[in-house]
Every structure is written in structure tokens, then in C-alpha cells.
Design a protein around this motif. Structure first.
Motif, PDB file in Angstrom:
ATOM      1  N   GLY A  19      -0.682   2.015  -3.229  1.00  0.00           N
ATOM      2  CA  GLY A  19      -0.728   3.062  -4.239  1.00  0.00           C
ATOM      3  C   GLY A  19      -0.122   4.347  -3.715  1.00  0.00           C
ATOM      4  N   THR A  53      -0.211   3.934 -13.427  1.00  0.00           N
ATOM      5  CA  THR A  53      -1.633   3.843 -13.766  1.00  0.00           C
ATOM      6  C   THR A  53      -2.246   5.229 -13.808  1.00  0.00           C
ATOM      7  OG1 THR A  53      -2.422   3.692 -11.466  1.00  0.00           O
ATOM      8  CG2 THR A  53      -1.736   1.640 -12.502  1.00  0.00           C
ATOM      9  N   LYS A  54      -3.180   5.404 -14.734  1.00  0.00           N
ATOM     10  CA  LYS A  54      -3.898   6.678 -14.830  1.00  0.00           C
ATOM     11  C   LYS A  54      -4.843   6.769 -13.631  1.00  0.00           C
ATOM     12  CE  LYS A  54      -6.264   9.253 -18.475  1.00  0.00           C
ATOM     13  NZ  LYS A  54      -7.515   9.622 -17.855  1.00  0.00           N
ATOM     14  N   ALA A  55      -4.914   7.957 -13.031  1.00  0.00           N
ATOM     15  CA  ALA A  55      -5.739   8.113 -11.823  1.00  0.00           C
ATOM     16  C   ALA A  55      -7.219   7.924 -12.130  1.00  0.00           C
ATOM     17  CB  ALA A  55      -5.504   9.483 -11.219  1.00  0.00           C
ATOM     18  N   VAL A  56      -7.876   7.177 -11.277  1.00  0.00           N
ATOM     19  CA  VAL A  56      -9.329   7.052 -11.312  1.00  0.00           C
ATOM     20  C   VAL A  56      -9.855   8.053 -10.289  1.00  0.00           C
ATOM     21  CG1 VAL A  56     -11.249   5.503 -10.766  1.00  0.00           C
ATOM     22  CG2 VAL A  56      -9.221   4.607 -11.933  1.00  0.00           C
ATOM     23  N   TYR A  63      -0.686   7.322 -10.792  1.00  0.00           N
ATOM     24  CA  TYR A  63      -0.290   6.569  -9.588  1.00  0.00           C
ATOM     25  C   TYR A  63       0.764   5.534  -9.936  1.00  0.00           C
ATOM     26  CZ  TYR A  63      -4.141   8.044  -6.493  1.00  0.00           C
ATOM     27  OH  TYR A  63      -4.998   8.750  -5.698  1.00  0.00           O
ATOM     28  N   ASN A  65       1.130   1.733  -8.629  1.00  0.00           N
ATOM     29  CA  ASN A  65       0.340   0.734  -7.885  1.00  0.00           C
ATOM     30  C   ASN A  65       1.019  -0.634  -7.896  1.00  0.00           C
ATOM     31  OD1 ASN A  65      -2.394   2.465  -9.062  1.00  0.00           O
ATOM     32  ND2 ASN A  65      -2.370   1.808  -6.942  1.00  0.00           N
ATOM     33  N   TRP A  98     -10.828   9.909  -2.917  1.00  0.00           N
ATOM     34  CA  TRP A  98     -10.151   9.524  -4.146  1.00  0.00           C
ATOM     35  C   TRP A  98      -9.157  10.582  -4.627  1.00  0.00           C
ATOM     36  CZ3 TRP A  98     -15.054   7.326  -7.043  1.00  0.00           C
ATOM     37  CH2 TRP A  98     -15.472   6.173  -6.381  1.00  0.00           C
ATOM     38  N   ARG A 101      -2.502  11.110  -2.969  1.00  0.00           N
ATOM     39  CA  ARG A 101      -2.013  10.648  -1.669  1.00  0.00           C
ATOM     40  C   ARG A 101      -0.587  10.126  -1.731  1.00  0.00           C
ATOM     41  NH1 ARG A 101      -6.867   7.139  -0.752  1.00  0.00           N
ATOM     42  NH2 ARG A 101      -7.774   9.028  -1.580  1.00  0.00           N
ATOM     43  N   ASP A 104      -1.390   4.855  -0.032  1.00  0.00           N
ATOM     44  CA  ASP A 104      -2.707   4.256   0.208  1.00  0.00           C
ATOM     45  C   ASP A 104      -2.499   2.748   0.340  1.00  0.00           C
ATOM     46  OD1 ASP A 104      -5.490   4.155   0.401  1.00  0.00           O
ATOM     47  OD2 ASP A 104      -5.762   3.892  -1.756  1.00  0.00           O
ATOM     48  N   ASP A 106      -4.776  -0.639   0.913  1.00  0.00           N
ATOM     49  CA  ASP A 106      -6.136  -1.191   1.005  1.00  0.00           C
ATOM     50  C   ASP A 106      -6.071  -2.685   1.275  1.00  0.00           C
ATOM     51  OD1 ASP A 106      -7.451   1.209   0.583  1.00  0.00           O
ATOM     52  OD2 ASP A 106      -7.584   0.932  -1.596  1.00  0.00           O
ATOM     53  N   ARG A 130     -11.363  -2.416 -10.460  1.00  0.00           N
ATOM     54  CA  ARG A 130     -10.142  -1.622 -10.563  1.00  0.00           C
ATOM     55  C   ARG A 130      -9.004  -2.379 -11.246  1.00  0.00           C
ATOM     56  NH1 ARG A 130     -10.083   1.371  -4.600  1.00  0.00           N
ATOM     57  NH2 ARG A 130     -11.482   3.049  -5.247  1.00  0.00           N
ATOM     58  N   PHE A 132      -6.190  -1.209 -11.780  1.00  0.00           N
ATOM     59  CA  PHE A 132      -4.930  -0.916 -11.085  1.00  0.00           C
ATOM     60  C   PHE A 132      -4.717  -1.838  -9.882  1.00  0.00           C
ATOM     61  CE2 PHE A 132      -7.824   2.361  -9.190  1.00  0.00           C
ATOM     62  CZ  PHE A 132      -7.640   2.100  -7.831  1.00  0.00           C
TER      63      PHE A 132
HETATM   64  N1  LIG Z   1      -4.871   4.718 -10.720  1.00  0.00           N
HETATM   65  C1  LIG Z   1      -5.296   4.862  -9.468  1.00  0.00           C
HETATM   66  N2  LIG Z   1      -6.346   5.658  -9.212  1.00  0.00           N
HETATM   67  C2  LIG Z   1      -6.766   5.793  -7.932  1.00  0.00           C
HETATM   68  C3  LIG Z   1      -6.123   5.111  -6.879  1.00  0.00           C
HETATM   69  C4  LIG Z   1      -5.021   4.286  -7.179  1.00  0.00           C
HETATM   70  O1  LIG Z   1      -4.398   3.660  -6.274  1.00  0.00           O
HETATM   71  N3  LIG Z   1      -4.638   4.189  -8.480  1.00  0.00           N
HETATM   72  N4  LIG Z   1      -6.582   5.247  -5.616  1.00  0.00           N
HETATM   73  C5  LIG Z   1      -7.619   5.984  -5.374  1.00  0.00           C
HETATM   74  C6  LIG Z   1      -8.136   6.066  -3.997  1.00  0.00           C
HETATM   75  O2  LIG Z   1      -8.245   4.836  -3.420  1.00  0.00           O
HETATM   76  C7  LIG Z   1      -8.313   6.776  -6.380  1.00  0.00           C
HETATM   77  N5  LIG Z   1      -7.812   6.583  -7.679  1.00  0.00           N
END
Ligand SMILES: Nc1nc2c(c(=O)[nH]1)N=C(CO)CN2
Ligand SMILES: Nc1ncnc2c1ncn2[C@@H]1O[C@H](COP(=O)(O)OP(=O)(O)OP(=O)(O)O)[C@@H](O)[C@H]1O
Length: 171
Positions: A19, A53-56, A63, A65, A98, A101, A104, A106, A130, A132
Motif C-alpha cells: 500500500g 482505495t478509500k483510506a481506512v 491509497y 493497494n 494508520w 505512508r 506499507d 504487510d 480489509r 483493500f
Molecule cells: N485504504 C487503505 N487504508 C489504509 C491502509 C491501506 O493500505 N489502504 N493502510 C493502513 C495502515 O496499515 C491504514 N489504512
């Protein structure tokens, strides 16, 4: 002894989520995949499309992703170290939880293992909620069983709201 060494060398399958929402996210994410694929002991198996994607979490830009699956000849902890190293290499600065960034990475899944240590949990504990993560992952690994829930990825995907996840056109 020989048998133990042979077992260690057996390739494992892993899934990683990518992301970014700072900078030229697509260029950053493409470069991160390239860096991963060139790391000894890591082989790129499949990669998803990119999704906007809309940020969570706290208010911040959208973002980009995606996910990859890997064949790896390293241990989960070593893979985590490599992912954290690549995040650093791309200039990631750790700020609010969150928060926005540059990159990211994961670690989502590692074969069918369940691991719960202070610095590494597998499966990633929030992946099931998630969209995303699940939308791109379902594209490349729909039948992989998430071992905590016992459900395959394509089933988990049915449980989340995907309305804020959009395929990036012109990929
Ligand atoms: N859409 C979206 N939202 C997030 C993302 C992400 O990768 N995509 N990562 C986050 C922190 O891990 C917090 N929120
Ligand atoms: N499966 C995992 N993948 C990546 N990091 C993990 C995992 N399990 C535990 N961690 C730990 O989480 C720490 C913080 O990660 P990070 O800053 O990327 O969290 P975050 O992206 O803000 O939130 P989230 O974990 O919800 O995506 C890492 O330093 C790592 O030790």
C-alpha cells in the motif's frame, strides 16, 4: 540432520499486501515488487492489479493497494525483516498509527502457519476485515485458506464491503 536441513530448504508460499498514499504510489509499489523479486530466497509467484482505495483510519488521501504471492526459502521472521528493510529503503517514516505512508508492506499469510509473537502475527490480524487486502488477494489466491478463520479468501471477501475499492484503470 540431513533430513532436517532438507525440510528447512522446502519452499514456502507467502502473501504480502502493498500500500502507498504518499508520492507517486504506482511507481513506488512497482519498484517495491521489483526489489522483493530480486531478494535472494524470494521468488515472485503472482501479482494482483492495483486498486485505488478509500483510506481506512484517520482522514488522508486515497491509497493504491495490491498483493503479491511469493515462493520463499526463508523463515517468516526473516521475511518480515526484509519487508521492514524495503519500507525503510523507500523512505518510510513511522508516524501515527494508520497514518499516511510512502510504502506499507504487510505479511499476510505464510503457508498455513499461525504465529502470535510480539513483533509478528500471521495471518495478519486485520486482513479479514480489509477489503483493500481481500480484493487484490482474491484475484491471485482465491482458494488459500486463512488458517485462523478456516475460510478461503474468496469466502472472506463476501463478508466485507468493497464499495471503496476500485480497479485502477490503465494498469
Ligand atoms: N485504504 C487503505 N487504508 C489504509 C491502509 C491501506 O493500505 N489502504 N493502510 C493502513 C495502515 O496499515 C491504514 N489504512
Ligand atoms: N503480519 C505482519 N506484517 C507486518 N508487520 C507486522 C505483522 N505482524 C506484526 N507486525 C508488526 O507491526 C509493526 C507495525 O507495522 P505498521 O507500522 O506497518 O502497522 P500499520 O500498517 O500502521 O498497521 P496495520 O498493522 O494495521 O497494517 C511492525 O513493525 C511489525 O513488527
Amino acid at each position: 540432520m540431513l533430513k532436517a536441513r532438507y525440510a528447512e530448504a522446502k519452499p514456502r508460499r507467502s502473501a504480502v499486501a502493498l500500500g502507498s498514499n504518499i508520492g507517486d504510489s504506482q511507481t513506488i509499489l512497482e519498484a517495491a515488487i521489483e526489489t522483493l523479486a530480486q531478494t535472494p530466497g524470494i521468488f515472485l509467484e503472482a501479482r494482483s492489479n492495483w486498486y485505488q482505495t478509500k483510506a481506512v483510519g484517520p482522514p488522508q488521501p486515497d491509497y493504491l493497494n495490491g498483493c503479491v504471492t511469493l515462493q520463499v526459502e526463508i523463515l517468516p521472521q526473516q521475511l518480515l525483516e526484509i519487508l521492514l528493510g524495503i519500507e525503510q529503503q523507500f523512505g518510510r517514516v513511522r508516524q501515527e498509527r494508520w497514518g499516511p505512508r510512502i510504502l506499507d508492506l504487510d505479511l499476510l499469510l505464510f503457508d498455513d502457519i499461525i504465529l502470535d509473537t510480539p513483533n509478528l502475527q500471521i495471518p495478519h490480524p486485520r486482513m479479514r476485515d480489509r477489503a483493500f487486502v481481500l480484493v487484490p488477494l482474491a484475484e491471485i489466491a482465491p482458494d488459500w485458506i486463512e488458517p485462523v478463520s478456516g475460510y478461503v479468501i474468496k469466502e472472506l471477501l463476501k463478508e466485507v464491503d468493497c464499495s471503496d475499492v476500485h480497479l485502477l484503470m490503465g494498469n
